[in-house]
Design a protein around this motif. Structure first.
Motif: not given
Length: 96
Positions: A1-27
């Motif tokens: 699934m991660q090989d075909r991601i075209i959009a990432l939707h962040n519905l909430d904000c995590p507690w650390t910027s590292a978690n947000l960066i990790q989310r984006i990094g998966r896409a």
């Protein structure tokens, strides 16, 4: 699934910027078949979202300053790109 991601939707904000960066990094990663990935951050005005983005903005600014500093100094002023992105999202949530 991660090989075909075209959009990432962040519905909430995590507690650390590292978690947000990790989310984006998966896409946005090697092996994704799509060269362009759209990233959407959703915030609600007048809610806890503004506080959360302010919190990770401050954490990211501090982390960036520590990681890029070559000499130990007591004050930091420069702001990096990620912290600026978080500041923009926070401003949208507060309408300022």
């Amino acid at each position: 699934m991660q090989d075909r991601i075209i959009a990432l939707h962040n519905l909430d904000c995590p507690w650390t910027s590292a978690n947000l960066i990790q989310r984006i990094g998966r896409a946005v990663r090697q092996g994704n078949m799509n060269e362009l990935v759209h990233i959407y951050n959703y915030v609600t005005q007048g809610t806890f979202d503004a506080y959360m983005y302010q919190l990770i903005e401050q954490k990211q600014t501090f982390t960036s300053q520590i990681m890029t500093s070559k000499t130990p100094i007591r004050s930091m002023e420069d702001i990096d790109e990620r912290a600026l992105d978080y500041a923009e999202i926070k401003a949208l949530a507060t309408r300022k």
